[in-house]
Design a protein around this motif. Structure first.
Motif, PDB file in Angstrom:
ATOM      1  N   SER A 107       9.531   4.365   4.746  1.00  0.00           N
ATOM      2  CA  SER A 107       9.316   5.604   3.997  1.00  0.00           C
ATOM      3  C   SER A 107      10.465   5.823   3.035  1.00  0.00           C
ATOM      4  CB  SER A 107       9.206   6.807   4.942  1.00  0.00           C
ATOM      5  OG  SER A 107       8.062   6.685   5.763  1.00  0.00           O
ATOM      6  N   ARG A 134      -3.815   8.462  -7.796  1.00  0.00           N
ATOM      7  CA  ARG A 134      -2.530   8.059  -8.365  1.00  0.00           C
ATOM      8  C   ARG A 134      -2.732   7.034  -9.483  1.00  0.00           C
ATOM      9  NH1 ARG A 134       1.886  10.181  -9.598  1.00  0.00           N
ATOM     10  NH2 ARG A 134       1.759  11.254  -7.572  1.00  0.00           N
ATOM     11  N   TYR A 157      -2.430   1.820  -4.872  1.00  0.00           N
ATOM     12  CA  TYR A 157      -2.263   3.266  -4.807  1.00  0.00           C
ATOM     13  C   TYR A 157      -3.615   3.915  -4.502  1.00  0.00           C
ATOM     14  CZ  TYR A 157       1.827   2.065  -7.730  1.00  0.00           C
ATOM     15  OH  TYR A 157       2.971   1.506  -8.236  1.00  0.00           O
ATOM     16  N   SER A 158      -3.590   5.196  -4.258  1.00  0.00           N
ATOM     17  CA  SER A 158      -4.843   5.945  -4.167  1.00  0.00           C
ATOM     18  C   SER A 158      -5.483   5.976  -5.548  1.00  0.00           C
ATOM     19  CB  SER A 158      -4.579   7.375  -3.690  1.00  0.00           C
ATOM     20  OG  SER A 158      -3.844   8.100  -4.673  1.00  0.00           O
ATOM     21  N   THR A 175       1.298   5.190   0.234  1.00  0.00           N
ATOM     22  CA  THR A 175       0.702   6.438   0.715  1.00  0.00           C
ATOM     23  C   THR A 175       1.669   7.580   0.422  1.00  0.00           C
ATOM     24  OG1 THR A 175      -0.382   5.224   2.507  1.00  0.00           O
ATOM     25  CG2 THR A 175      -0.276   7.630   2.699  1.00  0.00           C
ATOM     26  N   GLU A 176       1.172   8.616  -0.228  1.00  0.00           N
ATOM     27  CA  GLU A 176       2.048   9.736  -0.595  1.00  0.00           C
ATOM     28  C   GLU A 176       2.162  10.728   0.564  1.00  0.00           C
ATOM     29  OE1 GLU A 176       1.357  11.332  -4.525  1.00  0.00           O
ATOM     30  OE2 GLU A 176       0.465   9.442  -5.176  1.00  0.00           O
ATOM     31  N   THR A 177       3.385  11.230   0.762  1.00  0.00           N
ATOM     32  CA  THR A 177       3.699  12.194   1.815  1.00  0.00           C
ATOM     33  C   THR A 177       4.390  13.402   1.177  1.00  0.00           C
ATOM     34  OG1 THR A 177       5.908  11.293   2.242  1.00  0.00           O
ATOM     35  CG2 THR A 177       4.057  10.266   3.406  1.00  0.00           C
ATOM     36  N   THR A 181       0.852  -1.187   0.000  1.00  0.00           N
ATOM     37  CA  THR A 181       0.000   0.000   0.000  1.00  0.00           C
ATOM     38  C   THR A 181       0.883   1.230   0.000  1.00  0.00           C
ATOM     39  OG1 THR A 181      -1.712  -1.162   1.244  1.00  0.00           O
ATOM     40  CG2 THR A 181      -1.830   1.234   1.208  1.00  0.00           C
ATOM     41  N   GLU A 223       6.737  -1.673   7.219  1.00  0.00           N
ATOM     42  CA  GLU A 223       6.483  -0.371   6.614  1.00  0.00           C
ATOM     43  C   GLU A 223       7.771   0.433   6.556  1.00  0.00           C
ATOM     44  OE1 GLU A 223       3.889   3.473   8.010  1.00  0.00           O
ATOM     45  OE2 GLU A 223       2.828   1.538   7.905  1.00  0.00           O
ATOM     46  N   ILE A 263       7.005   8.806  -0.333  1.00  0.00           N
ATOM     47  CA  ILE A 263       5.964   7.796  -0.161  1.00  0.00           C
ATOM     48  C   ILE A 263       6.264   6.937   1.063  1.00  0.00           C
ATOM     49  CG2 ILE A 263       5.350   7.645  -2.612  1.00  0.00           C
ATOM     50  CD1 ILE A 263       7.072   5.118  -2.783  1.00  0.00           C
ATOM     51  N   THR A 264       5.196   6.403   1.631  1.00  0.00           N
ATOM     52  CA  THR A 264       5.295   5.360   2.650  1.00  0.00           C
ATOM     53  C   THR A 264       4.764   4.076   2.030  1.00  0.00           C
ATOM     54  OG1 THR A 264       5.018   6.903   4.476  1.00  0.00           O
ATOM     55  CG2 THR A 264       4.523   4.606   4.919  1.00  0.00           C
TER      56      THR A 264
END
Length: 926
Positions: free
Chosen positions: A575, A602, A598-599, A518-520, A516, A573, A524-525
């Protein structure tokens, strides 16, 4: 006399005791094709490890054992005993001795036996071909995994290796084959016993005389054109090998011949393909491939092929696709025959990959053999990777534009990820003992997932270093047995990497992860969790942490693609710094055995970038995007409408493999809603909108100088346009079929369009077209035409003809039933009928296949795995309750789970898909 319970208490119920070990077998087999029987004598030299009064070995219940003698060099005695099969379920026999054999001594066990040749396609069995309207029999073997014991008494375990001398007694007008070259062939003259009417005085006297006549090796000359009723063919001694690789055959075979020169020694080895006279003219392509790939394997492994010859025997009846017997590869007609006049690309690729896969086994499995069946993947995973990708890719002169690396992803990786997303999956290396379970692990996990995991490792470590490590592994274990860690140690030596830590969970644990993203603000994480097709692993199921090669694909400052293969996720997990304002994607090249979530925003950005002419995402990445989108939708981790949006974004795609991924994705969604009339019709319209406009561009002509990719794109486009109801394409194909019906010539139908032309003619025709397909099946000019006829018959829309097709399967060759089942399940009009027929006729189906190898598992899967209505799984589960499912327990459990998953997916996505299609039809921006 020991009883089954005695043996069960005294020994491992599934493994033979280690008190004695065979070191050499002298096998003499008499084949009588007129009476469909065989007789034999096995003289087995033994090393005695422990003091013992019992000799336990494998023998199938089909064998009748006679005339047992045990000679001891230490005791200087010969004991005449009897052997009894005392454990039928595990096929074990015992000889009890009055005088104990002392430890560290030698002994010799001699057993004569008789049996029938059956059409079981296992052990030593018979097949037939037609000549002048008559069925002519011939015999051959299929011993993997545990069927050598059905042909002769033996220690039928892969780690119990020995050498073999094989002598075949047969009628003089037949050909005898075995693993090694024949060193003599002489007439056998005898007088029948008038008292019994038998061919020989007695079995014992026949073999006594035979040993006198051919007991000594002669000069390396084969005497052909033997006169007389019977003949004796004696073969050279094999290297040390496992019983499942022993092979022999007898029949009216013809052959074609070639050779290759070893790049390591300069030796010239003969290569032959044997077949019956009716099909021998279609074997040249397979022989050419074999001649090309053998020197490539020698160069890659730096190990010379150790036998003096390598034959192939093509059989009309064969349970599996093919079998890698050392020196005598065997396989079914569809895996080896190619008509040069009607050769489609699909058949060429299949035959080339099968031949190369089986040749790979001459090293992986034959020279170095897994210690037990839990390490089957060491054989099959490597043969899949090497035979169907790496070695074939090196043979650019066979076909320079086959796109084998990306095609491996869409064929093998997709299959592996699909099955391994279920709770009822199993690890690649699975603890296993029972023969019923051994048979069931010859699946896409042992082949496709194992090959895909090795492909991922090769990409991470570098292919050159990976292959060097493989060579180290093979050389350290030549003629021996190995386990998984032996391979890891060889690759570690070549790469300097900690391969055990990197790979253990991929092999020893069930499943694979979904990452999974996740954008930061900084990048990304990435988090890993086990991926399940129902989307909800428990804490216990989610315990595994894989070491995941991330293969981060991104755009550099100049906009060019940059791929970082060194990044490794070793925790739950992590980053990473990444410029997310530019296009990026994990699993660059689509070689990782995992999914990426992704979301939705994305995914849409990746899809938009993928649809551009100058996209940084390769065709592998576009295929991976579609494959992930489908799986995530099934698991309800993403919307099915998001997958449809990606498909719509790719409607300007140029690569046929990406189009194939589109077809696979839309096919699964369409199949999900096969009972929903409106949604099904709208999905058909969507599919037609993608392919019908391309037909005028690709046309119906196949220029001789065009690329394979262009030809396959044309086949794909026309096929999909026809299946989705494009009237112009249907009319064109029907017209070409009518020409064929009138003239009897296929000249107007390009080979690559035969399958869809036949299918279209039957689907939109009636009994006349169906009967034509039936006649082709019964008397096929080529395997390609036969398979096309099967698919066409199974896609009739006429309820009466569907019923007749199902009834017809009761009389077809047993090996072909799975072809009918596979095709019928894809016909929405026949899907329910197939399931009902299977249950209504289960007793007959079970009896027909119960002693087979893998057929029952596939019959069960194909009968039910496309059902998706609520309650379907409960109905099937209730049907099998109380029945013996031991031979297909894995397949049944996996099929029931898939039905439940798809029923849930259908419920969760119904409204989502319905609304998306409404908007798409309105022309709204998606």
């Amino acid at each position: 006399m020991s009883t089954p319970s005695d043996i069960a208490k005294k020994y491992n119920p599934y493994r033979l005791p280690d008190n004695v070990k065979p070191v050499h077998y002298d096998l003499t087999i008499k084949t009588d094709l007129e009476n469909l029987t065989f007789d034999g004598v096995a003289t087995i030299d033994l090393k005695v490890a422990k003091d013992t009064t019992e000799i336990v070995f494998n023998a199938g219940e089909e064998l009748a054992l006679h005339d047992v003698t045990v000679r001891s060099t230490a005791l200087k005695t010969e004991q005449v005993q009897s052997a009894k099969i005392v454990d039928k379920s595990n096929e074990r026999a015992i000889v009890e001795l009055s005088n104990a054999l002392p430890a560290e001594s030698s002994a010799q066990l001699k057993v004569s036996f008789t049996s029938k040749l059956t059409g079981s396609m296992l052990g030593y069995y018979y097949s037939t071909y037609k000549s002048e309207g008559k069925e002519i029999p011939y015999a051959l073997t299929q011993f993997e995994p545990t069927f050598a014991r059905r042909a002769f008494p033996c220690w039928d375990e892969p780690a119990i290796k020995a050498t073999f001398d094989v002598t075949l007694l047969s009628r003089s007008n037949t050909v005898n084959l075995s693993n090694m070259p024949a060193i003599s062939e002489t007439p056998y003259t005898h007088k029948p016993n008038t008292a019994t009417g038998g061919v020989v005085d007695t079995l014992s006297s026949l073999f006594h005389n035979l040993k006198v006549e051919v007991g000594l090796k002669t000069e390396n000359v084969v005497h052909n054109n033997v006169e007389g009723e019977w003949k004796v063919t004696k073969f050279d001694t094999t290297p040390i090998m496992s019983t499942y690789l022993v092979a022999f055959a007898n029949g009216p075979f013809e052959h074609i011949e070639s050779s290759y020169t070893s790049p390591l020694s300069g030796k010239v080895r003969p290569l032959r393909v044997y077949a019956t006279p009716d099909i021998i003219h279609q074997t040249q392509w397979g022989l050419d491939v074999k001649a090309r790939v053998l020197p490539e394997y020698e160069k890659v492994f730096n190990i010379e092929f150790p036998l003096p010859k390598l034959d192939t025997l093509v059989a009309h009846d064969f349970d599996a696709g093919a079998m890698e017997n050392w020196g005598l590869i065997t396989g079914r007609t569809s895996a080896y025959l190619l008509d040069p006049k009607n050769a489609d690309i699909r058949a060429k690729k299949r035959i080339a990959s099968v031949q190369t896969h089986e040749v790979a086994h001459q090293w992986f499995g034959n020279i170095v053999t897994m210690a037990w069946w839990d390490n089957l993947w060491l054989n099959e995973g490597f043969a899949t990777l090497m035979g169907e990708m790496i070695i074939l890719n090196k043979l650019v002169l066979i076909q320079p534009d086959w796109n084998l690396y990306p095609e491996f992803g869409i064929e093998h990786l997709a299959d592996a990820l699909s099955l391994d997303s279920r709770r009822t999956s199993h690890p690649i290396e699975v603890p296993i003992e029972d023969a019923n379970l051994i048979n069931q692990i010859f699946d896409s996990l042992s082949y496709s997932k194992a090959g895909s995991v090795l492909r991922m490792l090769s990409a991470y470590a570098g292919e050159e270093a990976f292959l060097k490590g493989v060579s180290i592994y093979l050389k350290k274990h030549l003629y021996g047995n190995s386990v998984t860690t032996d391979l890891w140690d060889g690759i570690a030596e070549a790469t300097g990497l900690d391969i055990r830590s990197l790979m253990n969970n991929w092999i020893l644990k069930i499943g694979y992860p979904v990452l999974t993203v996740t954008e930061t603000p900084e990048g990304i994480t990435v988090r890993q969790d086990r991926f399940l097709s129902d989307g909800s692993p428990t804490l216990e199921e989610n315990a595994t942490i894989w070491q995941v090669p991330l293969a981060v694909l991104s755009a550099d400052a100049s906009g060019k693609a940059s791929l970082n293969r060194t990044a490794l996720l070793t925790e739950r997990e992590t980053s990473m710094k990444l410029d997310t304002s530019k296009p990026f994607k994990l699993n660059g090249g689509n070689v990782g055995v995992y999914r990426v979530l992704y979301s939705s925003e994305r995914v849409d950005k990746i899809a938009q970038e993928a649809g551009k002419e100058s996209s940084i995402f390769s065709l592998d990445d576009r295929m991976g995007l579609l494959s992930d989108g489908l799986a995530l939708a099934q698991a309800s981790l993403a919307k099915t409408s998001a997958l449809l949006t990606v498909v719509d974004r790719l409607r300007n795609e140029k690569e046929q493999l990406v189009w194939k991924a589109v077809i696979d994705a839309l096919g699964e969604v369409n199949s999900l809603f096969w009972l929903e009339g409106t949604i099904k019709e709208n999905l058909r319209e969507l599919r037609r909108s993608l392919f019908a406009p391309l037909v005028p561009t690709v046309g119906f002509t196949y220029p001789s100088d065009e690329s394979v990719d262009a030809a396959e794109l044309r086949t794909l486009v026309i096929t999909q346009a026809a299946l989705t109801g494009d009237p112009n394409v249907i009319k064109e194909l029907q017209g070409r079929f009518e020409t064929y019906m009138t003239s009897g010539s296929l000249a107007d139908i390009p080979p690559d369009l035969i399958r869809i032309t036949f299918r279209t003619a039957v689907k939109h025709g009636g009994r006349r077209e169906w009967e034509k397909m039936k006649s082709i099946y019964l008397d096929p000019p080529t395997p390609t035409l036969q398979l096309a006829a099967i698919a066409a018959m199974c896609h009739t829309q006429d309820a009466k003809l569907i019923e007749e097709t199902l009834k017809f399967t009761e009389s077809v060759r047993t090996q072909d039933v799975v072809y009918f089942w596979s095709a019928l399940r894809m016909n929405h009009g026949a899907r329910s009928e197939l399931a009902e027929y299977t249950m209504s006729n289960w007793d007959g189906i079970y009896k027909r296949f119960e002693k087979g190898f893998s057929q029952l598992s596939r019959i069960v899967a194909f009968a039910f795995d496309k059902l998706s209505a609520s309650g379907d799984a409960d109905k099937i589960e209730a049907f099998f309750k109380g029945k013996d499912t031991s031979a297909f327990s894995m397949s049944l459990a996996q099929t029931l789970e898939l039905i439940k998953v798809n029923a849930k997916w259908r419920t969760n996505s119904l409204e989502d898909v319905e609304q998306w299609l409404v908007q798409w039809k309105k022309g709204s921006k998606l």
